[in-house]
Design an enzyme around this catalytic site. Structure first.
Site, PDB file in Angstrom:
ATOM      1  N   ARG A 291       4.500 -14.962  -2.084  1.00 19.46           N
ATOM      2  CA  ARG A 291       5.599 -15.912  -1.873  1.00 19.46           C
ATOM      3  C   ARG A 291       5.106 -17.236  -1.333  1.00 19.46           C
ATOM      4  NH1 ARG A 291       8.631 -12.287   2.204  1.00 19.46           N
ATOM      5  NH2 ARG A 291       6.424 -11.857   2.545  1.00 19.46           N
TER       6      ARG A 291
ATOM      7  N   SER B 143      13.067  -8.826   3.297  1.00 12.71           N
ATOM      8  CA  SER B 143      14.085  -7.807   3.539  1.00 12.71           C
ATOM      9  C   SER B 143      14.559  -7.866   4.988  1.00 12.71           C
ATOM     10  CB  SER B 143      13.521  -6.425   3.202  1.00 12.71           C
ATOM     11  OG  SER B 143      13.152  -6.389   1.847  1.00 12.71           O
TER      12      SER B 143
ATOM     13  N   LYS C 249       7.013   1.537   8.506  1.00 14.88           N
ATOM     14  CA  LYS C 249       8.213   0.811   8.907  1.00 14.88           C
ATOM     15  C   LYS C 249       9.304   1.845   9.184  1.00 14.88           C
ATOM     16  CE  LYS C 249       7.201  -3.323   6.185  1.00 14.88           C
ATOM     17  NZ  LYS C 249       7.637  -4.244   5.133  1.00 14.88           N
TER      18      LYS C 249
ATOM     19  N   HIS D 102      12.148  -9.821  -5.066  1.00 14.82           N
ATOM     20  CA  HIS D 102      11.457  -8.675  -5.675  1.00 14.82           C
ATOM     21  C   HIS D 102      11.802  -8.583  -7.171  1.00 14.82           C
ATOM     22  CE1 HIS D 102      11.742  -6.830  -1.424  1.00 14.82           C
ATOM     23  NE2 HIS D 102      10.451  -6.981  -1.651  1.00 14.82           N
TER      24      HIS D 102
HETATM   25  N1  COA Z   1      10.789 -11.372  -2.486  1.00 16.84           N
HETATM   26  C1  COA Z   1      11.347 -11.105  -1.307  1.00 16.84           C
HETATM   27  N2  COA Z   1      10.704 -10.470  -0.314  1.00 16.84           N
HETATM   28  C2  COA Z   1       9.456 -10.089  -0.544  1.00 16.84           C
HETATM   29  C3  COA Z   1       8.798 -10.335  -1.745  1.00 16.84           C
HETATM   30  C4  COA Z   1       9.521 -11.018  -2.752  1.00 16.84           C
HETATM   31  N3  COA Z   1       8.981 -11.300  -3.931  1.00 16.84           N
HETATM   32  N4  COA Z   1       7.556  -9.847  -1.676  1.00 16.84           N
HETATM   33  C5  COA Z   1       7.438  -9.322  -0.458  1.00 16.84           C
HETATM   34  N5  COA Z   1       8.586  -9.479   0.227  1.00 16.84           N
HETATM   35  C6  COA Z   1       8.855  -9.080   1.605  1.00 16.84           C
HETATM   36  C7  COA Z   1       9.437  -7.724   1.707  1.00 16.84           C
HETATM   37  O1  COA Z   1      10.835  -7.801   1.662  1.00 16.84           O
HETATM   38  C8  COA Z   1       8.917  -7.263   3.037  1.00 16.84           C
HETATM   39  O2  COA Z   1       9.757  -7.732   4.030  1.00 16.84           O
HETATM   40  P1  COA Z   1       9.905  -6.953   5.398  1.00 16.84           P
HETATM   41  O3  COA Z   1       8.546  -6.883   6.013  1.00 16.84           O
HETATM   42  O4  COA Z   1      10.841  -7.817   6.091  1.00 16.84           O
HETATM   43  O5  COA Z   1      10.451  -5.598   5.060  1.00 16.84           O
HETATM   44  C9  COA Z   1       7.576  -7.966   3.181  1.00 16.84           C
HETATM   45  O6  COA Z   1       7.637  -9.038   2.300  1.00 16.84           O
HETATM   46  C10 COA Z   1       6.411  -7.128   2.788  1.00 16.84           C
HETATM   47  O7  COA Z   1       6.879  -6.281   1.793  1.00 16.84           O
HETATM   48  P2  COA Z   1       6.084  -5.700   0.587  1.00 16.84           P
HETATM   49  O8  COA Z   1       5.290  -6.754  -0.037  1.00 16.84           O
HETATM   50  O9  COA Z   1       7.012  -4.969  -0.274  1.00 16.84           O
HETATM   51  O10 COA Z   1       5.113  -4.783   1.313  1.00 16.84           O
HETATM   52  P3  COA Z   1       5.505  -3.578   2.141  1.00 16.84           P
HETATM   53  O11 COA Z   1       4.961  -3.783   3.492  1.00 16.84           O
HETATM   54  O12 COA Z   1       6.935  -3.282   2.050  1.00 16.84           O
HETATM   55  O13 COA Z   1       4.727  -2.494   1.312  1.00 16.84           O
HETATM   56  C11 COA Z   1       2.883  -1.138   0.698  1.00 16.84           C
HETATM   57  C12 COA Z   1       3.390  -2.363   1.476  1.00 16.84           C
HETATM   58  C13 COA Z   1       3.902  -0.038   0.669  1.00 16.84           C
HETATM   59  C14 COA Z   1       2.598  -1.567  -0.722  1.00 16.84           C
HETATM   60  C15 COA Z   1       1.598  -0.702   1.425  1.00 16.84           C
HETATM   61  O14 COA Z   1       1.897  -0.510   2.793  1.00 16.84           O
HETATM   62  C16 COA Z   1       1.029   0.564   0.860  1.00 16.84           C
HETATM   63  O15 COA Z   1       0.417   0.566  -0.184  1.00 16.84           O
HETATM   64  N6  COA Z   1       1.227   1.680   1.563  1.00 16.84           N
HETATM   65  C17 COA Z   1       0.753   2.974   1.140  1.00 16.84           C
HETATM   66  C18 COA Z   1      -0.407   3.447   2.015  1.00 16.84           C
HETATM   67  C19 COA Z   1      -1.701   2.847   1.543  1.00 16.84           C
HETATM   68  O16 COA Z   1      -2.172   3.078   0.467  1.00 16.84           O
HETATM   69  N7  COA Z   1      -2.286   2.042   2.439  1.00 16.84           N
HETATM   70  C20 COA Z   1      -3.527   1.348   2.170  1.00 16.84           C
HETATM   71  C21 COA Z   1      -3.226  -0.013   1.610  1.00 16.84           C
HETATM   72  S1  COA Z   1      -4.674  -0.987   1.691  1.00 16.84           S
END
Ligand code: COA
Length: 158
Positions: free
Chosen positions: A90, A128, A41, A17
């Site tokens: 990624r 994560s 989550k 991240h």
């Molecule tokens: N390095 C390491 N890990 C990474 C990464 C990176 N560069 N990019 C993503 N990841 C991992 C994260 O650690 C996470 O792992 P986990 O699933 O084991 O926890 C996974 O990839 C996905 O994480 P992330 O990309 O941060 O997405 P998220 O699911 O945590 O977040 C939101 C998604 C919050 C952005 C999305 O759900 C959202 O916008 N929610 C708000 C509600 C909304 O508007 N919904 C409509 C969206 S269309």
């Protein structure tokens, strides 16, 4: 002033991240890390803990702020007067989920662009959840997360 939002659950923040964040900070004049309070989550860390862990690692990036959001991401972005959402890709496996999310967000708010950056390939398999699993069973996570996060994980699973 070009402003982007870097959203995620960040439970916890990893070096992957932070790699995305440093690239965003070079591309935009202002970056807001938006920590999703509840993204479907069940986070290990509270939103306040996640923010604190990120803040401790962005001090040298002068144009980055960290905050929480709840509800629709696009509404948060518009309230922040942001120009774009930035996301990391990624590996190919991220693409379908990210593609759908970007298109849905565009449908909800056509003025907002989603941009993708590729983190360094050494982070292509970091997530994560995997980091938490390794920490839970006493493995060394220092190559994947900053020191303050490694300590927090150790305490959480003590
Ligand atoms: N390095 C390491 N890990 C990474 C990464 C990176 N560069 N990019 C993503 N990841 C991992 C994260 O650690 C996470 O792992 P986990 O699933 O084991 O926890 C996974 O990839 C996905 O994480 P992330 O990309 O941060 O997405 P998220 O699911 O945590 O977040 C939101 C998604 C919050 C952005 C999305 O759900 C959202 O916008 N929610 C708000 C509600 C909304 O508007 N919904 C409509 C969206 S269309």
């Amino acid at each position: 002033m070009r402003h982007c939002i870097y959203p995620g659950t960040f439970d916890p923040i990893t070096y992957g991240h932070l790699d995305v964040l440093s690239r965003a900070a070079r591309l935009f004049e202002r970056v807001t890390v938006a920590v999703a309070v509840s993204a479907g989550k069940e986070p290990l860390f509270t939103a306040a803990q996640r923010v604190e862990m990120i803040l401790a690692n962005v001090a040298e990036l002068g144009n980055v702020t960290v905050t929480t959001f709840d509800g629709l991401l696009v509404e948060f972005c518009m309230a922040q007067r942001a120009d774009a959402i930035i996301r990391g890709l990624r590996a190919l496996t991220d693409f379908e989920f990210e593609f759908n999310m970007a298109l849905m967000n565009r449908h909800l708010e056509p003025k907002l662009e989603t941009l993708f950056v590729m983190p360094n390939e050494q982070f292509s398999y970091t997530s994560s959840t995997l980091v938490k699993q390794v920490a839970k069973y006493g493995g060394n996570v220092e190559n994947f997360v900053p020191a303050n996060v490694a300590v927090a994980l150790k305490q959480a699973y003590a």
